[in-house]
Design an enzyme around this catalytic site. Sequence first.
Site, mmCIF file in Angstrom:
data_model
loop_
_atom_site.group_PDB
_atom_site.id
_atom_site.type_symbol
_atom_site.label_atom_id
_atom_site.label_comp_id
_atom_site.label_asym_id
_atom_site.label_seq_id
_atom_site.Cartn_x
_atom_site.Cartn_y
_atom_site.Cartn_z
ATOM 1 N N SER A 105 0.824 -1.216 0.000
ATOM 2 C CA SER A 105 0.000 0.000 0.000
ATOM 3 C C SER A 105 0.857 1.265 0.000
ATOM 4 C CB SER A 105 -0.881 -0.001 1.256
ATOM 5 O OG SER A 105 -1.460 1.273 1.460
ATOM 6 N N GLN A 126 1.065 -0.002 -4.767
ATOM 7 C CA GLN A 126 -0.198 0.720 -4.978
ATOM 8 C C GLN A 126 0.033 2.213 -4.810
ATOM 9 O OE1 GLN A 126 -2.303 1.735 -1.849
ATOM 10 N NE2 GLN A 126 -3.418 3.067 -3.272
ATOM 11 N N TYR A 128 -1.660 6.132 -4.543
ATOM 12 C CA TYR A 128 -2.756 7.100 -4.426
ATOM 13 C C TYR A 128 -2.294 8.408 -5.040
ATOM 14 C CZ TYR A 128 -5.857 4.615 -1.176
ATOM 15 O OH TYR A 128 -6.737 3.736 -0.617
ATOM 16 N N THR A 154 -5.022 3.326 -7.481
ATOM 17 C CA THR A 154 -6.379 3.187 -6.932
ATOM 18 C C THR A 154 -7.220 4.375 -7.383
ATOM 19 O OG1 THR A 154 -5.555 1.889 -5.086
ATOM 20 C CG2 THR A 154 -7.706 2.940 -4.791
ATOM 21 N N LYS A 220 -7.268 0.192 -10.036
ATOM 22 C CA LYS A 220 -8.041 -0.557 -9.030
ATOM 23 C C LYS A 220 -9.274 0.231 -8.600
ATOM 24 C CE LYS A 220 -7.457 -2.452 -4.334
ATOM 25 N NZ LYS A 220 -8.015 -1.461 -3.397
ATOM 26 N N HIS A 244 -13.278 -1.676 -2.811
ATOM 27 C CA HIS A 244 -12.382 -1.184 -1.753
ATOM 28 C C HIS A 244 -12.816 -1.763 -0.389
ATOM 29 C CE1 HIS A 244 -9.422 2.303 -1.100
ATOM 30 N NE2 HIS A 244 -9.527 1.753 0.079
ATOM 31 N N ARG A 247 -15.425 0.248 1.645
ATOM 32 C CA ARG A 247 -14.953 1.355 2.483
ATOM 33 C C ARG A 247 -15.050 2.709 1.793
ATOM 34 N NH1 ARG A 247 -11.708 -0.570 6.639
ATOM 35 N NH2 ARG A 247 -10.081 1.013 6.543
ATOM 36 N N GLY A 277 -14.457 -9.701 -0.313
ATOM 37 C CA GLY A 277 -15.262 -10.773 0.263
ATOM 38 C C GLY A 277 -14.833 -12.174 -0.121
ATOM 39 N N ARG A 279 -13.176 -15.450 0.615
ATOM 40 C CA ARG A 279 -12.813 -16.048 1.898
ATOM 41 C C ARG A 279 -12.580 -17.552 1.829
ATOM 42 N NH1 ARG A 279 -12.333 -11.392 2.315
ATOM 43 N NH2 ARG A 279 -13.377 -9.931 3.706
ATOM 44 N N ARG A 299 -8.847 -8.009 4.077
ATOM 45 C CA ARG A 299 -8.926 -8.227 5.531
ATOM 46 C C ARG A 299 -8.381 -9.571 5.991
ATOM 47 N NH1 ARG A 299 -13.490 -5.440 4.124
ATOM 48 N NH2 ARG A 299 -13.810 -3.400 5.102
HETATM 49 C C1 LIG Z 1 -8.014 -1.686 6.661
HETATM 50 C C2 LIG Z 1 -8.003 -1.573 5.164
HETATM 51 C C3 LIG Z 1 -7.104 -0.712 4.562
HETATM 52 C C4 LIG Z 1 -7.065 -0.594 3.173
HETATM 53 N N1 LIG Z 1 -6.121 0.215 2.620
HETATM 54 C C5 LIG Z 1 -6.047 0.294 1.267
HETATM 55 C C6 LIG Z 1 -5.029 1.071 0.664
HETATM 56 O O1 LIG Z 1 -4.171 1.634 1.334
HETATM 57 N N2 LIG Z 1 -5.039 1.153 -0.684
HETATM 58 C C7 LIG Z 1 -5.966 0.527 -1.474
HETATM 59 O O2 LIG Z 1 -5.946 0.642 -2.701
HETATM 60 N N3 LIG Z 1 -6.935 -0.250 -0.910
HETATM 61 C C8 LIG Z 1 -6.986 -0.379 0.419
HETATM 62 N N4 LIG Z 1 -7.929 -1.192 0.980
HETATM 63 C C9 LIG Z 1 -8.818 -1.991 0.118
HETATM 64 C C10 LIG Z 1 -8.195 -3.364 -0.224
HETATM 65 O O3 LIG Z 1 -7.122 -3.213 -1.127
HETATM 66 C C11 LIG Z 1 -9.199 -4.321 -0.877
HETATM 67 O O4 LIG Z 1 -9.798 -3.689 -1.978
HETATM 68 C C12 LIG Z 1 -10.296 -4.832 0.068
HETATM 69 O O5 LIG Z 1 -9.837 -4.959 1.388
HETATM 70 C C13 LIG Z 1 -10.777 -6.180 -0.448
HETATM 71 O O6 LIG Z 1 -11.846 -6.641 0.300
HETATM 72 P P1 LIG Z 1 -11.710 -7.706 1.510
HETATM 73 O O7 LIG Z 1 -11.161 -6.959 2.665
HETATM 74 O O8 LIG Z 1 -13.123 -8.156 1.695
HETATM 75 O O9 LIG Z 1 -10.814 -8.841 1.051
HETATM 76 C C14 LIG Z 1 -7.980 -1.332 2.366
HETATM 77 C C15 LIG Z 1 -8.875 -2.202 2.983
HETATM 78 C C16 LIG Z 1 -8.890 -2.349 4.365
HETATM 79 C C17 LIG Z 1 -9.846 -3.317 4.992
HETATM 80 C C1 LIG Z 2 -5.492 5.830 4.543
HETATM 81 C C2 LIG Z 2 -6.600 5.236 3.710
HETATM 82 C C3 LIG Z 2 -6.801 6.058 2.456
HETATM 83 C C4 LIG Z 2 -6.273 3.796 3.407
HETATM 84 C C5 LIG Z 2 -7.438 3.085 2.789
HETATM 85 O O1 LIG Z 2 -7.504 2.959 1.596
HETATM 86 C C6 LIG Z 2 -8.488 2.538 3.619
HETATM 87 O O2 LIG Z 2 -8.410 2.644 4.856
HETATM 88 O O3 LIG Z 2 -9.439 1.962 3.051
#
Ligand SMILES: Cc1cc2nc3c(=O)[nH]c(=O)nc-3n(C[C@H](O)[C@H](O)[C@H](O)COP(=O)(O)O)c2cc1C
Ligand SMILES: CC(C)CC(=O)C(=O)O
Length: 355
Positions: A105, A126, A128, A154, A220, A244, A247, A277, A279, A299
């Site tokens: 990341s 990755q 941003y 992303t 992405k 994402h 989120r 998702g 798993r 996750r």
């Molecule tokens: C705590 C957390 C932090 C994340 N941080 C980033 C990130 O820094 N950059 C990014 O492109 N995606 C980020 N994502 C998204 C993940 O790359 C991914 O798309 C997502 O977690 C996939 O779903 P899953 O958690 O159900 O496997 C983050 C997701 C989580 C849960």
């Molecule tokens: C600091 C955030 C932008 C990292 C992220 O992509 C997330 O927490 O879903």
Amino acid sequence: MSALVDAQHARAREVLGSEALAYYESGAGAELTRREAEAAWSHYRLRPRVLTDVAAVDLSLDLLGTHLATPLLVAPTAYHRLAHPDGEVATARGAAAAGALLTLSARASQPLESVAQAAAGPWWFQVYATRDPAVHRGLAVRARDAGATALVLTGDTPFVGRKPLSDSLGIPGIEDMVAVNSGAHLRPDAATDAADQWPSATTDLVAELAALTGLPVLVKGVLRGDEAARCVDAGAAGIVVSTHGGRQLDRVVPSAVALPEVVAAVGDRVPVLVDGGLRSGLDVLTALALGARAVLLGRPVLWALAAGGAAGVRELLDTLTDDLAHVMALAGAPTLDAVTADLVTRIERPVERPV
Ligand SMILES: Cc1cc2nc3c(=O)[nH]c(=O)nc-3n(C[C@H](O)[C@H](O)[C@H](O)COP(=O)(O)O)c2cc1C
Ligand SMILES: CC(C)CC(=O)C(=O)O
């Protein structure tokens, strides 16, 4: 859901601090998209082949010039030092031990060069788009110089999504973690602003990053066929279908629903990957049959890291890879090329409470 993913999640809930746990678990808005992601894969049913030689199942593939032992990749997730003191270095070691590609990341909590040194296997970085372009440009070049073989831009985060269950708690130590990679040329107090999301970024950034680094750039966070085509027209070397982890924008289509549309639009031009998702081996088999070349885990890797450090990450990736090989064999598909669209069909109403 794989039993190991469940067990590592339960262990992570015991060992993680409450802020870190809330940050990792939470989704945007009412969390509809986060909650829907896993169930969406079970709206498909398998159509197995019989009497096919599946004594040896081969999970290897070539992806954008890199040979991989498994189609399971580590998704980019932020701040691994919240999960484990060894942070991204431990994740990199665990992924390499399992032969899986790591996507590091842009919000890693350790210097990317330290992670690169620990990454005995292939890794991507990755990106941003940041308010100070020197930050994302500098990171992209440093990642290339440290050995990253592709960039993942992303595209779904012009602003960080609002997560009611964790926003008020904050993330402990976040300024230091941001500054560790992005603040090298800045005063520490200016690093966070400069590294903040840049909401004016367009698909022009794809070609700019490719020209700057000479690396393939995937985009992405794509959920539509026409948007995928726009990214590929702009120079994207691959697409990652993703919500994402639920989120960003809540109530978007699940990755499992968006994937076939994106594959139909650009799957003959570039590799399409997917996350969200996933798993179990069955979830991954479904995604591959719908046209994904590889999948990413978010996750589950964080739970594995919290539960067992590098060894936990390796155990997760090895176990899901073995689970995938097993269900591929039972479905009559001994190679990834044999995992084709005829292996799945969508059903309208899954049985809600099977007895
Ligand atoms: C705590 C957390 C932090 C994340 N941080 C980033 C990130 O820094 N950059 C990014 O492109 N995606 C980020 N994502 C998204 C993940 O790359 C991914 O798309 C997502 O977690 C996939 O779903 P899953 O958690 O159900 O496997 C983050 C997701 C989580 C849960
Ligand atoms: C600091 C955030 C932008 C990292 C992220 O992509 C997330 O927490 O879903």
